[in-house]
Design a protein around this motif. Sequence first.
Motif, mmCIF file in Angstrom:
data_model
loop_
_atom_site.group_PDB
_atom_site.id
_atom_site.type_symbol
_atom_site.label_atom_id
_atom_site.label_comp_id
_atom_site.label_asym_id
_atom_site.label_seq_id
_atom_site.Cartn_x
_atom_site.Cartn_y
_atom_site.Cartn_z
ATOM 1 N N ALA A 201 41.528 46.990 44.027
ATOM 2 C CA ALA A 201 41.989 46.039 45.078
ATOM 3 C C ALA A 201 42.416 47.377 46.509
ATOM 4 O O ALA A 201 41.952 48.818 45.738
ATOM 5 C CB ALA A 201 43.603 46.474 44.094
ATOM 6 N N HIS A 202 43.063 47.003 47.462
ATOM 7 C CA HIS A 202 42.722 47.718 48.605
ATOM 8 C C HIS A 202 44.408 48.267 48.518
ATOM 9 O O HIS A 202 45.492 47.655 48.227
ATOM 10 C CB HIS A 202 42.353 47.623 49.623
ATOM 11 C CG HIS A 202 41.042 46.662 49.921
ATOM 12 N ND1 HIS A 202 40.525 47.053 50.766
ATOM 13 C CD2 HIS A 202 40.216 47.685 49.156
ATOM 14 C CE1 HIS A 202 38.716 47.015 50.501
ATOM 15 N NE2 HIS A 202 38.918 46.433 49.436
ATOM 16 N N ALA A 203 45.170 49.420 49.177
ATOM 17 C CA ALA A 203 45.388 50.194 49.263
ATOM 18 C C ALA A 203 45.949 50.338 50.831
ATOM 19 O O ALA A 203 45.045 51.314 51.138
ATOM 20 C CB ALA A 203 46.264 51.026 48.380
ATOM 21 N N PHE A 221 46.599 45.015 47.850
ATOM 22 C CA PHE A 221 45.583 43.258 47.785
ATOM 23 C C PHE A 221 44.342 43.167 47.823
ATOM 24 O O PHE A 221 43.509 44.101 47.717
ATOM 25 C CB PHE A 221 45.975 42.573 48.651
ATOM 26 C CG PHE A 221 45.460 43.510 49.981
ATOM 27 C CD1 PHE A 221 44.172 43.060 50.427
ATOM 28 C CD2 PHE A 221 46.143 44.443 51.246
ATOM 29 C CE1 PHE A 221 43.398 43.347 52.340
ATOM 30 C CE2 PHE A 221 45.737 44.277 51.934
ATOM 31 C CZ PHE A 221 44.131 44.353 52.574
ATOM 32 N N ASN A 222 44.083 42.151 46.731
ATOM 33 C CA ASN A 222 42.737 42.423 46.592
ATOM 34 C C ASN A 222 42.248 40.988 47.976
ATOM 35 O O ASN A 222 42.749 40.300 48.010
ATOM 36 C CB ASN A 222 42.028 41.318 45.505
ATOM 37 C CG ASN A 222 40.863 40.941 46.039
ATOM 38 O OD1 ASN A 222 39.992 41.140 45.839
ATOM 39 N ND2 ASN A 222 40.007 41.367 44.054
ATOM 40 N N PRO A 223 40.928 42.154 48.649
ATOM 41 C CA PRO A 223 40.437 40.872 49.953
ATOM 42 C C PRO A 223 39.879 39.740 49.763
ATOM 43 O O PRO A 223 40.173 38.823 50.552
ATOM 44 C CB PRO A 223 39.134 42.171 50.430
ATOM 45 C CG PRO A 223 39.595 43.467 49.618
ATOM 46 C CD PRO A 223 40.134 43.154 48.100
ATOM 47 N N ASP A 224 40.273 39.279 47.982
ATOM 48 C CA ASP A 224 39.300 38.056 47.857
ATOM 49 C C ASP A 224 40.497 37.660 47.383
ATOM 50 O O ASP A 224 40.322 36.311 47.390
ATOM 51 C CB ASP A 224 37.966 38.405 46.705
ATOM 52 C CG ASP A 224 36.615 38.854 47.455
ATOM 53 O OD1 ASP A 224 36.603 38.873 49.158
ATOM 54 O OD2 ASP A 224 36.082 39.121 46.600
ATOM 55 N N GLY A 225 41.497 38.091 47.951
ATOM 56 C CA GLY A 225 43.179 37.102 47.150
ATOM 57 C C GLY A 225 43.119 37.438 47.841
ATOM 58 O O GLY A 225 43.769 37.720 48.643
ATOM 59 N N GLN A 226 45.117 35.720 47.768
ATOM 60 C CA GLN A 226 45.441 35.861 48.988
ATOM 61 C C GLN A 226 47.074 36.186 48.650
ATOM 62 O O GLN A 226 47.846 35.705 49.014
ATOM 63 C CB GLN A 226 45.922 34.380 48.943
ATOM 64 C CG GLN A 226 44.642 33.340 49.124
ATOM 65 C CD GLN A 226 44.515 32.366 49.216
ATOM 66 O OE1 GLN A 226 43.583 31.282 48.761
ATOM 67 N NE2 GLN A 226 45.391 31.444 50.830
ATOM 68 N N ILE A 227 47.091 37.224 47.352
ATOM 69 C CA ILE A 227 48.543 38.150 47.073
ATOM 70 C C ILE A 227 48.362 38.975 47.427
ATOM 71 O O ILE A 227 47.523 39.762 47.127
ATOM 72 C CB ILE A 227 48.944 37.439 45.268
ATOM 73 C CG1 ILE A 227 48.799 35.830 45.219
ATOM 74 C CG2 ILE A 227 49.820 38.245 45.442
ATOM 75 C CD1 ILE A 227 48.878 35.773 43.921
ATOM 76 N N ALA A 228 49.313 39.971 47.746
ATOM 77 C CA ALA A 228 49.721 41.080 48.188
ATOM 78 C C ALA A 228 50.922 41.608 47.120
ATOM 79 O O ALA A 228 51.832 41.214 47.374
ATOM 80 C CB ALA A 228 49.825 41.453 49.092
ATOM 81 N N VAL A 229 51.011 43.304 47.256
ATOM 82 C CA VAL A 229 52.738 43.395 47.238
ATOM 83 C C VAL A 229 52.708 44.564 47.811
ATOM 84 O O VAL A 229 51.759 45.577 48.044
ATOM 85 C CB VAL A 229 52.321 44.360 45.257
ATOM 86 C CG1 VAL A 229 53.638 45.237 44.754
ATOM 87 C CG2 VAL A 229 51.631 42.985 44.453
ATOM 88 N N LEU A 230 53.503 44.656 48.531
ATOM 89 C CA LEU A 230 54.196 45.560 49.865
ATOM 90 C C LEU A 230 55.329 46.436 48.331
ATOM 91 O O LEU A 230 56.497 45.685 48.753
ATOM 92 C CB LEU A 230 54.799 44.809 50.603
ATOM 93 C CG LEU A 230 54.869 45.843 52.006
ATOM 94 C CD1 LEU A 230 54.387 46.342 52.276
ATOM 95 C CD2 LEU A 230 56.209 44.729 52.865
#
Lengths: 305, 174
Positions: A201-203, A221-230
Motif C-alpha cells: 500500500a502507498h501512503a 491505497f494499493n495503486p492497483d486497487g480502487q479502495i483507499a483509506v483516508l
Amino acid sequence: MDRLSCEDVEKALVALTLNPRELSESERVAILAQMDGCEGCRELYEDYVRIRAGLLRAVPARVPPPALKASLMAKVAQTSAPQSSAPVAPAPTPAPTPIRPQRQTPANAPSREEKMGVMERLLAWLRNGARMPGLSFAVAAAALVAAGVLLAQMQRQIAAQNAQMTQLQTTLAQQATQVAQQQQQMAEQQQMLAILADPGAHAISLNPQQVAPNAQAKLQFNPDGQIAVLSLNGLPELQASQQYQLWLFDSSGTPLPSTTFDATAKNVVINAEAKFGGYVNFAVSVEPKGGSQSPTGPIALIATS
Amino acid sequence: MQALMLRIQQRDPTALSDLYDLFSSKVYSLTAMILGEDMAAQEVTQDVFMKVWDRPESYRDEQGKFASWLLTVARRSAIDRLRRENRQFLIAASLDDDEFPQLRDFAEDDETRWRELRLLMDELPPDQRETLVLSFYRGLSQSDISAYLNVPLGTIKTRMKLAMDKLRVAWRRG
C-alpha cells in the motif's frame, strides 16, 4: 285427630320443613292447627323455614357456562309465539331445541353444538330463527343487535391486530436497515484493515491549508486497487450546512468528486471508479452539505505530489 | 320482580334474559350441588328457566320471595332428575313440597348469611350433616334414609332434629 302437644309438633317440624309431603295430610293439618295457638312452636317453625331457605342458597357457588344462556335463549326464540296484543299469551309447548346441550353417546362426548363457539351458536340461532315464522320481531331485532355488537368487537380486534402487524413490519424494516448498515460498516472495516495491512500500500500525506491549519491527513491505497483509506485528525468544525469533500485528480488534472465527511471523521473508506494508481493528486475542500460536482469552497488539505 | 315477571307474561324474551342474569348462578349452584354433574345441572337449570318462561303465572306473591320460589323449583327439578335416573337410591313417593301452602319465606338477602350457614353445615357432626344432606339435597324421606344408612328411624329423626336445632341456635346468634 287429637290436638298435638308442643313436643309432638317439635318432632314433626323438621320433616314438615324439609320434606312436607313426608307427612300425611291429617298430620300436616294437625300441626298447623297446633301452631296457630302456640307462639313457641310457630317461632320454631319460622326459624326452620328460614334455615330451609338458607339451605337452598348455602351451596358452593358455581357459574354456568355462557353457552347455556345462548342455548336457553335459542330455545325461547323457537318456542315464542308471535307478538300478540293479549297481555298473557298461552304458554307454547316447548319444542325440541337443536342446540340444547344433550348428553350424547358415549356419555361424555361433546355434542356438535358444544364444540361451537358463541358466534357460531348465535349465527345458528339466527339461521333457525329466520326460518321460523313464529320468531318475534323483538327477538330477531335483539339477535341482530347482539350480532352487530359482536361483529363490531371483531372488527375492532382485527383493526388492532392489523395495527400491531404494521408496527411489527415497521420495526422489522428498521431492524433490517440497521443490520444492513452494520454489515456495510463491517465490510468497510474489513476493507480498511486489508489496506492498512497491505505491504504494497502507498501512503500519501495531505498538507493542511489555511482553513485547516492544524489538520493531519493520510491517504493509503494499493495503486492497483480502487479502495483507499483516508485517515484524518484535527479538522476544524464546519457550519451545519457544510461538509468536507475529497477530490481525486485524474491524469488530466481534473478534480473528480469523491466521498463527503464531517470534521469528526477519523477513518473514511474511499471507493473510486478507477485504480488509485491512475490518479495524480488528491485534495479536500469545504463544500455545501452533500457535496459538489466540482470544487466550490476553499481547499483544506492537498497532497504534495 | 313483579315488573320482570309481568314482562315475561307478556312474552318478552329480554325479561327472561334479565331474570337469567339475576338468578342463573344460584340455580346452577344448587342443581350442581344436588346432581353432582355439570351437564345434568346445565340441563336442569335450562329447564327451570323454561318453566318460568312457559308458566310465569306459577309464581304468586304470597309464595314469598321469588328467589326462594325459583330455588325450590330448581331443587324439585333436580331431585326429580335424580329419581328418573335412579341415582337417588330409592324412593317410592314424591316428596314435592310445592303444594304445601304454609311454607312462607323468611329468607334474608344478605349473601354473607348464606355463606355463614354453609360453614355451620360443615361444622355439624358428620352423621347429622349426612342425614340433613340426604333429606334436603337428595329428597329422601326419613324412612328412606333409615333404610339406606341401616340406622333406626328414631335415630335418623334425632340426628335431623339435632342438626336443625344446632343450625338454628348458631345462625340466630350470628
